[in-house]
Design an enzyme around this catalytic site. Structure first.
Site, PDB file in Angstrom:
ATOM      1  N   ARG A  94       0.907  -1.524  -0.093  1.00 44.00           N
ATOM      2  CA  ARG A  94       0.340   0.321   0.009  1.00 44.00           C
ATOM      3  C   ARG A  94       1.275   1.350   0.117  1.00 44.00           C
ATOM      4  O   ARG A  94       0.500   2.307  -0.627  1.00 44.00           O
ATOM      5  CB  ARG A  94      -0.795   0.312   1.080  1.00 44.00           C
ATOM      6  N   GLU A 138       1.312  -6.029  13.687  1.00 43.88           N
ATOM      7  CA  GLU A 138      -0.555  -5.406  14.468  1.00 43.88           C
ATOM      8  C   GLU A 138      -0.539  -7.090  14.428  1.00 43.88           C
ATOM      9  O   GLU A 138      -1.152  -7.270  15.708  1.00 43.88           O
ATOM     10  CB  GLU A 138      -1.143  -4.715  13.914  1.00 43.88           C
TER      11      GLU A 138
HETATM   12  O1  LIG Z   1       2.704   0.314  11.961  1.00 45.55           O
HETATM   13  P1  LIG Z   1       2.553  -1.264  11.189  1.00 45.55           P
HETATM   14  O2  LIG Z   1       2.161  -1.276  12.544  1.00 45.55           O
HETATM   15  O3  LIG Z   1       3.684  -1.785  10.871  1.00 45.55           O
HETATM   16  O4  LIG Z   1       1.939  -1.461   9.994  1.00 45.55           O
HETATM   17  C1  LIG Z   1       1.758  -0.478   9.667  1.00 45.55           C
HETATM   18  C2  LIG Z   1       1.517  -1.896   8.342  1.00 45.55           C
HETATM   19  O5  LIG Z   1       0.841  -2.154   7.496  1.00 45.55           O
HETATM   20  C3  LIG Z   1       0.464  -2.302   6.467  1.00 45.55           C
HETATM   21  O6  LIG Z   1       1.279  -2.963   5.413  1.00 45.55           O
HETATM   22  P2  LIG Z   1       0.797  -4.779   5.261  1.00 45.55           P
HETATM   23  O7  LIG Z   1       1.943  -5.317   5.956  1.00 45.55           O
HETATM   24  O8  LIG Z   1      -0.490  -4.950   5.680  1.00 45.55           O
HETATM   25  O9  LIG Z   1       1.318  -5.244   4.053  1.00 45.55           O
HETATM   26  P3  LIG Z   1       0.424  -4.671   2.030  1.00 45.55           P
HETATM   27  O10 LIG Z   1       0.974  -2.648   2.059  1.00 45.55           O
HETATM   28  O11 LIG Z   1       1.135  -5.183   1.670  1.00 45.55           O
HETATM   29  O12 LIG Z   1      -1.015  -4.660   2.754  1.00 45.55           O
HETATM   30  C4  LIG Z   1       0.706  -0.951   6.576  1.00 45.55           C
HETATM   31  O13 LIG Z   1       0.286  -0.629   5.129  1.00 45.55           O
HETATM   32  C5  LIG Z   1       1.597  -0.165   6.445  1.00 45.55           C
HETATM   33  O14 LIG Z   1       3.028  -0.490   5.808  1.00 45.55           O
HETATM   34  N1  LIG Z   2      -5.782  -1.301  11.277  1.00 42.68           N
HETATM   35  C1  LIG Z   2      -4.953  -1.451  10.160  1.00 42.68           C
HETATM   36  N2  LIG Z   2      -5.468  -0.942   9.075  1.00 42.68           N
HETATM   37  C2  LIG Z   2      -5.389  -0.727   7.845  1.00 42.68           C
HETATM   38  N3  LIG Z   2      -4.360  -1.550   7.480  1.00 42.68           N
HETATM   39  C3  LIG Z   2      -3.018  -1.441   8.603  1.00 42.68           C
HETATM   40  N4  LIG Z   2      -2.385  -2.024   9.242  1.00 42.68           N
HETATM   41  C4  LIG Z   2      -2.031  -2.573  10.238  1.00 42.68           C
HETATM   42  N5  LIG Z   2      -2.953  -2.386  11.169  1.00 42.68           N
HETATM   43  C5  LIG Z   2      -3.871  -1.983  10.174  1.00 42.68           C
END
Ligand SMILES: O=P(O)(O)OC[C@H]1O[C@H](OP(=O)(O)OP(=O)(O)O)[C@H](O)[C@@H]1O
Ligand SMILES: Nc1ncnc2[nH]cnc12
Length: 183
Positions: A66, A103
């Site tokens: 993302r 998370e």
């Molecule tokens: O601050 P944090 O606790 O590290 O969480 C935030 C991260 O989690 C999500 O990505 P995710 O790893 O779910 O991957 P994606 O972008 O591929 O959906 C989001 O896009 C951030 O990069």
């Molecule tokens: N609560 C949340 N919503 C969307 N993206 C996330 N990545 C980590 N925590 C998230």
């Protein structure tokens, strides 16, 4: 209300919240609904790019997946190169790796070794700051290559999950367009 407040409200209102996804107790802040609204999407890129224009930046780094959706357009708007930080095994040249906690899980991130040079001043962009684990790993990768992290910018900050404090402990300033409660 200022023009900027109106744009921030439009961005915030465009983000849908899905309770109990992907696990019970998580309120998932879904940026796909923002992407579907071109005014809100364009406003998010414009506001981030305007904040970082003429700051001496040399690169923008975004994290898979993302982070790419916001980092790459911000890099283009600033006339800077975009460097992707990816999940393992996706980058074809020599890479550096860092593991990190999410998370809801554990993962690893990689960067091309030759993508950041000593002396680079880098803006890190991601869609969302939660615990800060993703951005901490990203900052470590940039610093291991001799880059300086100017700032970390997000569309969403999930307050009270500790991300901002974690970045502060790493001496990284953070900025977010909108704030939601963590849970
Ligand atoms: O601050 P944090 O606790 O590290 O969480 C935030 C991260 O989690 C999500 O990505 P995710 O790893 O779910 O991957 P994606 O972008 O591929 O959906 C989001 O896009 C951030 O990069
Ligand atoms: N609560 C949340 N919503 C969307 N993206 C996330 N990545 C980590 N925590 C998230």
């Amino acid at each position: 209300m200022t023009a900027m407040d109106l744009q921030l409200e439009r961005i915030k209102n465009s983000i849908k919240t899905i309770p109990d996804y992907p696990k019970p107790g998580i309120f998932f802040r879904d940026i796909t609904s923002l992407l579907e609204q071109p005014e809100a999407y364009a406003a998010s890129i414009r506001l981030l790019a305007d904040r970082y224009r003429d700051k001496g930046l040399t690169k923008v780094v975004g994290t898979e997946a993302r982070g790419f959706l916001f980092g790459a357009p911000v890099a283009l708007a600033l006339g800077l190169g975009f460097v992707p930080v990816r999940k393992p095994g996706k980058l074809p040249r020599e890479t550096l790796s860092e593991s990190y906690e999410l998370e809801y899980g554990v993962d690893m991130l990689e960067i091309h070794q030759d993508a950041i040079k000593p002396g680079d001043t880098v803006l890190v962009v991601d869609d969302l700051l939660a615990t800060g684990g993703t951005i901490e790993a990203t900052v470590k990768l940039i610093r291991r290559l001799g880059g300086e992290v100017h700032d970390a910018a997000f569309v969403i900050n999930l307050a009270d999950l500790g991300g901002e404090e974690r970045l502060k402990r790493m001496a990284v300033e953070s900025y977010s367009l909108v704030v939601f409660p963590g849970h």
